[in-house]
Write a protein that holds these residues in place. Structure first.
Motif, PDB file in Angstrom:
ATOM      1  N   ARG A  95       0.813  -1.218   0.000  1.00 39.18           N
ATOM      2  CA  ARG A  95       0.000   0.000   0.000  1.00 39.18           C
ATOM      3  C   ARG A  95       0.845   1.265   0.000  1.00 39.18           C
ATOM      4  O   ARG A  95       0.335   2.358  -0.236  1.00 39.18           O
ATOM      5  CB  ARG A  95      -0.923   0.007   1.221  1.00 39.18           C
ATOM      6  N   GLY A  96       2.139   1.133   0.299  1.00 37.99           N
ATOM      7  CA  GLY A  96       3.004   2.302   0.353  1.00 37.99           C
ATOM      8  C   GLY A  96       2.761   3.171   1.565  1.00 37.99           C
ATOM      9  O   GLY A  96       2.909   4.397   1.488  1.00 37.99           O
ATOM     10  N   THR A  97       2.408   2.572   2.692  1.00 40.38           N
ATOM     11  CA  THR A  97       2.097   3.326   3.905  1.00 40.38           C
ATOM     12  C   THR A  97       3.088   2.994   5.006  1.00 40.38           C
ATOM     13  O   THR A  97       3.704   1.924   5.013  1.00 40.38           O
ATOM     14  CB  THR A  97       0.670   3.020   4.391  1.00 40.38           C
ATOM     15  N   GLN A  98       3.231   3.922   5.930  1.00 40.86           N
ATOM     16  CA  GLN A  98       4.095   3.751   7.091  1.00 40.86           C
ATOM     17  C   GLN A  98       3.462   4.478   8.266  1.00 40.86           C
ATOM     18  O   GLN A  98       3.050   5.631   8.150  1.00 40.86           O
ATOM     19  CB  GLN A  98       5.490   4.305   6.823  1.00 40.86           C
ATOM     20  N   ARG A  99       3.384   3.805   9.400  1.00 36.94           N
ATOM     21  CA  ARG A  99       2.809   4.397  10.602  1.00 36.94           C
ATOM     22  C   ARG A  99       3.909   5.036  11.431  1.00 36.94           C
ATOM     23  O   ARG A  99       4.993   4.462  11.590  1.00 36.94           O
ATOM     24  CB  ARG A  99       2.081   3.329  11.419  1.00 36.94           C
ATOM     25  N   TYR A 100       3.627   6.224  11.969  1.00 39.66           N
ATOM     26  CA  TYR A 100       4.589   6.978  12.766  1.00 39.66           C
ATOM     27  C   TYR A 100       3.977   7.300  14.124  1.00 39.66           C
ATOM     28  O   TYR A 100       2.766   7.509  14.242  1.00 39.66           O
ATOM     29  CB  TYR A 100       4.982   8.282  12.060  1.00 39.66           C
ATOM     30  N   ARG A 101       4.843   7.375  15.126  1.00 39.65           N
ATOM     31  CA  ARG A 101       4.413   7.720  16.475  1.00 39.65           C
ATOM     32  C   ARG A 101       4.912   9.107  16.856  1.00 39.65           C
ATOM     33  O   ARG A 101       5.968   9.560  16.405  1.00 39.65           O
ATOM     34  CB  ARG A 101       4.918   6.688  17.489  1.00 39.65           C
ATOM     35  N   ASP A 102       4.131   9.749  17.701  1.00 42.23           N
ATOM     36  CA  ASP A 102       4.450  11.084  18.198  1.00 42.23           C
ATOM     37  C   ASP A 102       5.730  11.049  19.029  1.00 42.23           C
ATOM     38  O   ASP A 102       6.035  10.029  19.662  1.00 42.23           O
ATOM     39  CB  ASP A 102       3.272  11.589  19.039  1.00 42.23           C
ATOM     40  N   PRO A 103       6.514  12.148  19.062  1.00 39.54           N
ATOM     41  CA  PRO A 103       7.731  12.140  19.892  1.00 39.54           C
ATOM     42  C   PRO A 103       7.462  11.933  21.371  1.00 39.54           C
ATOM     43  O   PRO A 103       8.343  11.454  22.093  1.00 39.54           O
ATOM     44  CB  PRO A 103       8.357  13.517  19.609  1.00 39.54           C
ATOM     45  N   VAL A 104       6.257  12.266  21.846  1.00 40.77           N
ATOM     46  CA  VAL A 104       5.935  11.986  23.244  1.00 40.77           C
ATOM     47  C   VAL A 104       5.833  10.480  23.463  1.00 40.77           C
ATOM     48  O   VAL A 104       6.288   9.949  24.485  1.00 40.77           O
ATOM     49  CB  VAL A 104       4.629  12.700  23.644  1.00 40.77           C
ATOM     50  N   LEU A 105       5.259   9.763  22.503  1.00 44.47           N
ATOM     51  CA  LEU A 105       5.175   8.304  22.618  1.00 44.47           C
ATOM     52  C   LEU A 105       6.533   7.642  22.461  1.00 44.47           C
ATOM     53  O   LEU A 105       6.805   6.614  23.084  1.00 44.47           O
ATOM     54  CB  LEU A 105       4.206   7.754  21.566  1.00 44.47           C
ATOM     55  N   SER A 106       7.381   8.205  21.612  1.00 48.53           N
ATOM     56  CA  SER A 106       8.700   7.605  21.398  1.00 48.53           C
ATOM     57  C   SER A 106       9.691   7.952  22.498  1.00 48.53           C
ATOM     58  O   SER A 106      10.817   7.440  22.496  1.00 48.53           O
ATOM     59  CB  SER A 106       9.256   8.055  20.043  1.00 48.53           C
ATOM     60  N   GLY A 107       9.313   8.814  23.440  1.00 48.42           N
ATOM     61  CA  GLY A 107      10.175   9.117  24.576  1.00 48.42           C
ATOM     62  C   GLY A 107      11.238  10.152  24.311  1.00 48.42           C
ATOM     63  O   GLY A 107      12.315  10.101  24.922  1.00 48.42           O
ATOM     64  N   THR A 108      10.970  11.107  23.416  1.00 48.49           N
ATOM     65  CA  THR A 108      11.936  12.168  23.144  1.00 48.49           C
ATOM     66  C   THR A 108      11.383  13.554  23.463  1.00 48.49           C
ATOM     67  O   THR A 108      12.041  14.552  23.163  1.00 48.49           O
ATOM     68  CB  THR A 108      12.365  12.129  21.665  1.00 48.49           C
ATOM     69  N   MET A 109      10.194  13.630  24.049  1.00 47.98           N
ATOM     70  CA  MET A 109       9.591  14.920  24.377  1.00 47.98           C
ATOM     71  C   MET A 109       8.700  14.759  25.606  1.00 47.98           C
ATOM     72  O   MET A 109       8.123  13.693  25.839  1.00 47.98           O
ATOM     73  CB  MET A 109       8.789  15.463  23.186  1.00 47.98           C
ATOM     74  N   ARG A 110       8.589  15.818  26.390  1.00 51.34           N
ATOM     75  CA  ARG A 110       7.794  15.828  27.609  1.00 51.34           C
ATOM     76  C   ARG A 110       6.470  16.545  27.373  1.00 51.34           C
ATOM     77  O   ARG A 110       6.417  17.551  26.667  1.00 51.34           O
ATOM     78  CB  ARG A 110       8.557  16.529  28.739  1.00 51.34           C
ATOM     79  N   CYS A 111       5.405  16.016  27.959  1.00 48.75           N
ATOM     80  CA  CYS A 111       4.086  16.635  27.878  1.00 48.75           C
ATOM     81  C   CYS A 111       3.409  16.501  29.232  1.00 48.75           C
ATOM     82  O   CYS A 111       3.440  15.424  29.854  1.00 48.75           O
ATOM     83  CB  CYS A 111       3.238  15.992  26.779  1.00 48.75           C
ATOM     84  N   ALA A 112       2.762  17.583  29.689  1.00 45.58           N
ATOM     85  CA  ALA A 112       2.131  17.582  31.011  1.00 45.58           C
ATOM     86  C   ALA A 112       0.966  16.613  31.088  1.00 45.58           C
ATOM     87  O   ALA A 112       0.612  16.147  32.177  1.00 45.58           O
ATOM     88  CB  ALA A 112       1.666  18.999  31.359  1.00 45.58           C
ATOM     89  N   ASN A 113       0.348  16.291  29.971  1.00 45.44           N
ATOM     90  CA  ASN A 113      -0.789  15.370  29.968  1.00 45.44           C
ATOM     91  C   ASN A 113      -0.366  13.908  29.886  1.00 45.44           C
ATOM     92  O   ASN A 113      -1.229  13.032  29.837  1.00 45.44           O
ATOM     93  CB  ASN A 113      -1.719  15.695  28.796  1.00 45.44           C
ATOM     94  N   HIS A 114       0.925  13.647  29.855  1.00 51.05           N
ATOM     95  CA  HIS A 114       1.437  12.276  29.821  1.00 51.05           C
ATOM     96  C   HIS A 114       2.459  12.136  30.949  1.00 51.05           C
ATOM     97  O   HIS A 114       3.628  12.533  30.787  1.00 51.05           O
ATOM     98  CB  HIS A 114       2.071  11.959  28.461  1.00 51.05           C
ATOM     99  N   PRO A 115       2.033  11.639  32.106  1.00 53.94           N
ATOM    100  CA  PRO A 115       2.926  11.580  33.271  1.00 53.94           C
ATOM    101  C   PRO A 115       4.213  10.807  33.013  1.00 53.94           C
ATOM    102  O   PRO A 115       5.262  11.149  33.573  1.00 53.94           O
ATOM    103  CB  PRO A 115       2.058  10.892  34.337  1.00 53.94           C
ATOM    104  N   LYS A 116       4.159   9.778  32.186  1.00 51.84           N
ATOM    105  CA  LYS A 116       5.372   9.002  31.929  1.00 51.84           C
ATOM    106  C   LYS A 116       6.441   9.854  31.262  1.00 51.84           C
ATOM    107  O   LYS A 116       7.637   9.724  31.558  1.00 51.84           O
ATOM    108  CB  LYS A 116       5.028   7.791  31.054  1.00 51.84           C
TER     109      LYS A 116
END
Length: 282
Positions: free
Chosen positions: A83-104
């Protein structure tokens, strides 16, 4: 190439290093990679690797590109080549950025990882995933972010292979057809290992002054510095400034228009010597 399962590692032209809106709000495409819009402005317009750059300049430029990875979406799983598709994850999910709504993510070191401007308790777009299809810059997307240290090492594999071939075939050995007179992969592999060992010994002697027969007494963690270069390089692209060749002017009476560069040369026969021709420039 996607249909055949081939992942590309390519350098980008100046016209390809552009910025475009991302597929979802809060994202942006920069140099073929997908980033959050928190990417600083000074990291959105970085230069390219020019021909003849020194190793120090390339290392400094790679450090600037490495700062982008904290804001980048990273591939999630293997791509779907059909299909020529690729799924990507947000930098908060990949552990390279901090967000107040994600305690981890808030347990990350704030001095190293950037923090979003999200307010705790309010909805935000952090921690999401996105699927990019064939229409989402598939010709520029790469698994490794363009310009980073990992990308530069992967892009330089071809140069390393060609340099090794030149050392084995020309500079330090003469590996060619009929260099080995045995049959079988195992036997040829054993003989090739001896040839490569001799090439490595020759490289150590000529480039570093290190004799494997009588090695110097140094510490195990000592770094062997290369010898000073005997003569400057003769590469033309390092000595001359690149200039485009001048185009010849169209002959008189031609309908072609353009800038005048080289005068048109007419050839006439003289009366004194009709067999010879003289060139006269108007």
């Amino acid at each position: 190439m996607w249909s055949r399962g081939v992942e590309q590692v390519l350098d980008l032209h100046r016209n390809q290093r552009t910025r475009r809106p991302g597929p979802i709000p809060g994202t942006v495409f920069v140099d073929g990679g997908l980033f959050k819009d928190t990417l600083p402005a000074d990291l959105r317009t970085l230069g390219g690797y020019a021909l003849g750059m020194s190793a120090e300049a390339k290392a400094l430029l790679a450090e600037q590109y490495d700062r982008r990875k904290y804001h980048a979406f990273t591939p999630m799983g293997a791509p779907n080549y059909e299909r020529g598709t690729q799924r990507y994850r947000d930098p908060v999910l990949s552990g390279t950025m901090r967000c107040a709504n994600h305690p981890k993510s808030m347990r990350l070191d704030p001095s190293r990882y950037p923090t979003t401007q999200c307010v705790k308790g309010t909805s935000c777009s952090c921690g999401t995933t996105v699927t990019l299809g064939p229409d989402d810059l598939i010709n520029l997307r790469q698994r490794l972010l363009y310009g980073t240290t990992k990308w530069k090492a992967s892009y330089g594999r071809r140069s390393a292979v060609e340099s090794t071939n030149a050392c084995v075939k020309t500079h330090h050995a003469r590996l060619m057809r009929h260099s080995t007179r045995v049959r079988g992969t195992e036997r040829n592999g054993i003989l090739l290992s001896f040839i490569l060992a001799a090439v490595n010994a020759s490289l150590l002697m000529t480039r570093y002054g290190y004799d494997v027969g009588t090695p110097p007494q140094t510490a195990d963690d000592a770094v062997i510095e290369p010898l000073p270069q005997a003569r400057p390089t003769k590469a033309l692209h390092r000595q001359r400034k690149f200039t485009r060749p001048r185009r010849a002017q169209a002959p008189p009476g031609s309908e072609r228009t353009g800038p005048t560069t080289t005068p048109w040369v007419t050839v006439k026969r003289t009366a004194k010597s009709p067999g010879k021709r003289s060139v006269k420039t108007k």
